[in-house]
Design an enzyme around this catalytic site. Structure first.
Site, PDB file in Angstrom:
ATOM      1  CG  ASP A 120      29.893  38.604  38.935  1.00  0.00           C
ATOM      2  OD1 ASP A 120      30.214  39.257  39.939  1.00  0.00           O
ATOM      3  OD2 ASP A 120      30.696  37.960  38.253  1.00  0.00           O
ATOM      4  CD  GLU A 199      36.883  40.012  46.442  1.00  0.00           C
ATOM      5  OE1 GLU A 199      37.973  39.475  46.155  1.00  0.00           O
ATOM      6  OE2 GLU A 199      35.910  40.036  45.676  1.00  0.00           O
ATOM      7  CE  LYS A 235      33.256  37.731  45.772  1.00  0.00           C
ATOM      8  NZ  LYS A 235      33.028  38.299  44.411  1.00  0.00           N
ATOM      9  CB  THR A 260      36.000  34.986  45.730  1.00  0.00           C
ATOM     10  OG1 THR A 260      35.953  35.275  44.328  1.00  0.00           O
ATOM     11  CG2 THR A 260      37.071  35.843  46.399  1.00  0.00           C
ATOM     12  CG  PHE A 282      36.581  32.673  39.549  1.00  0.00           C
ATOM     13  CD1 PHE A 282      35.640  32.678  40.558  1.00  0.00           C
ATOM     14  CD2 PHE A 282      37.320  33.820  39.343  1.00  0.00           C
ATOM     15  CE1 PHE A 282      35.430  33.795  41.353  1.00  0.00           C
ATOM     16  CE2 PHE A 282      37.126  34.950  40.124  1.00  0.00           C
ATOM     17  CZ  PHE A 282      36.174  34.940  41.130  1.00  0.00           C
TER      18      PHE A 282
END
Length: 425
Positions: A120, A199, A235, A260, A282
């Site tokens: 990440d 993203e 994303k 996400t 998350f």
């Protein structure tokens, strides 16, 4: 010089090797580079009176191991030994008991046996160090990386691209931003065997059509660089609009999506029903909310609200055979990571990857298909109205989704501001 080589050998095979050196007087003395000798040790000897390429004498507790190595012992010099770690290690490990083998492996190595590990980060030097399967990025990570001197050439390339495309100021900035995100993705793909997640601008989170258009533009940039769309995950924020954008991208365009900013079970159900490729719940941000909004300020891994949430989602997906896979994200500590061992994927920051690589505690799969099949969760179906109501009922999820969108948007604006300065706008 020879003791230097001995030290290199010792460092490669700690706790397994004892090195005995024959001195010029033909009396054997023990090198200080040693570890306790037991039945699993490998005894390695060489005569330093011989030329550098003197044969190695290998005495092993396992005849099978000795046989496997006999073909190389007469052709390997001590200086070369440090370069054949990959060849020797499997044979040495076969003489070690399973329990000892687990203790020798790092938590990260053990985790990789049960879960696909994803880095990440936007820092591809960190990616190279920990060798994950995949990697994820977001506006915050790209902003941080774009400020590093090592990556200024990527920023410069993106700006040149934006200028060359022409058009109004806003269009130049958008093209530059897209190119920058893809440029980082391309560099990351050079260092991983799997996929990179890129993203779409969080400011489009409530505009399905614009998310689809932006995603296709990003995919086109990758394809122009010779990267097929199968190696890219787009994303998208897990709003209702984002989930429907994911559905359209998957069904009509064959573009794989990573949903996400996912915090609620309702979001997870809607993503599975949309048949998106992957979701990123998350973990750490869920725990953050509970620490801030309840009396409890610390959690053991098994009671961590984020761990519990991801476990429920994973079990529901596996029990009812959804094709969407789960990638736990946003971890605060390694205990959370290990508590989700067995999850399809886990995306982990370089800092925590480093901690796991130094941790030699035992990691066992906590999530399994067998456990999921045996759980008592009922199958859930959500249309838009039911989704919005169920999600709204989860105060934590509502607040963390909107907060996450705002933060990603704020970092995108900071990145745009930096680009404007460089463009002279």
């Amino acid at each position: 010089m020879y003791l230097k080589y001995a030290q290199e050998v010792y460092e490669i095979l700690p706790r397994q090797v004892i090195l005995l050196v024959n001195s010029s007087s033909s009396t054997r003395r023990e090198s200080k580079y040693r570890s306790p000798l037991d039945e699993s040790n490998l005894l390695l000897q060489t005569d330093f009176n011989q030329p550098t390429c003197a044969p190695l004498s290998l005495q092993l507790p396992s005849a099978a191991v000795h046989t496997a190595l006999s073909s190389i012992q007469n052709s390997v010099c001590l200086t070369c030994f440090v370069n054949i770690k990959a060849l020797l290690f499997p044979f040495i490990m076969c003489s070690v008991s399973p329990d000892k083998r687990r203790k020798m492996e790092s938590a990260l190595e053990q985790l990789k046996k049960h879960t696909v590990v994803v880095a990440d980060t936007g820092d591809f030097n960190a990616i190279e160090e920990y060798k994950p399967q995949d990697a994820t990025t977001n506006p915050s990570l790209i902003l941080a990386a774009a400020k590093m001197a090592a990556y200024q050439h990527l920023v410069d390339q993106a700006i040149k691209y934006g200028i060359a495309k022409g058009g109004p100021e806003e269009e130049q900035i958008t093209n530059t931003m897209d190119k920058l995100f893809v440029s980082f993705g391309l560099e990351i793909l050079k260092k991983i065997p799997g996929r990179v997640s890129t993203e779409v601008d969080a400011r489009l989170s409530y505009d399905k059509d614009e998310m689809v258009a932006r995603a296709l533009r990003i995919i086109a940039l990758y394809e122009e660089a010779g990267i097929k769309k199968d190696r890219v995950l787009i994303k998208l924020s897990s709003t209702w609009e984002g989930i429907q954008a994911g559905r359209e991208l998957e069904e009509k365009h064959g573009v794989h999506c990573n949903m996400t900013l996912l915090f609620s079970f309702a979001q997870a159900v809607a993503c599975a029903e949309a048949k998106v490729t992957l979701i990123s719940p998350f973990v750490g941000r869920i725990m953050d909310w509970y620490k801030e909004n309840t009396a409890q300020k610390s959690y053991e891994a098994h009671e961590d609200p984020g761990v519990i949430s991801v476990t429920k989602i994973y079990n529901h997906y596996k029990k009812y055979d959804y094709t969407t896979v789960v990638m736990g994200a946003s971890f605060r500590n390694t205990a959370e990571v290990k508590a989700l061992a067995g999850c399809d994927l886990l995306t982990i920051s370089p800092g925590l990857l480093g901690e796991l690589s130094k941790d030699h505690s035992t990691v066992t799969p906590m999530l399994t298909v067998q456990k999921a099949k045996a759980c008592d969760l009922e199958k859930v179906h959500l249309d838009e109205k039911e989704f919005r109501w169920q999600h709204n009922e989860d105060r934590m999820a509502v607040e963390k989704l909107s907060d996450g969108i705002r933060k990603f948007a704020a970092d995108a604006i900071k990145l745009e501001t930096m680009i404007k300065v460089r463009l002279g706008l």
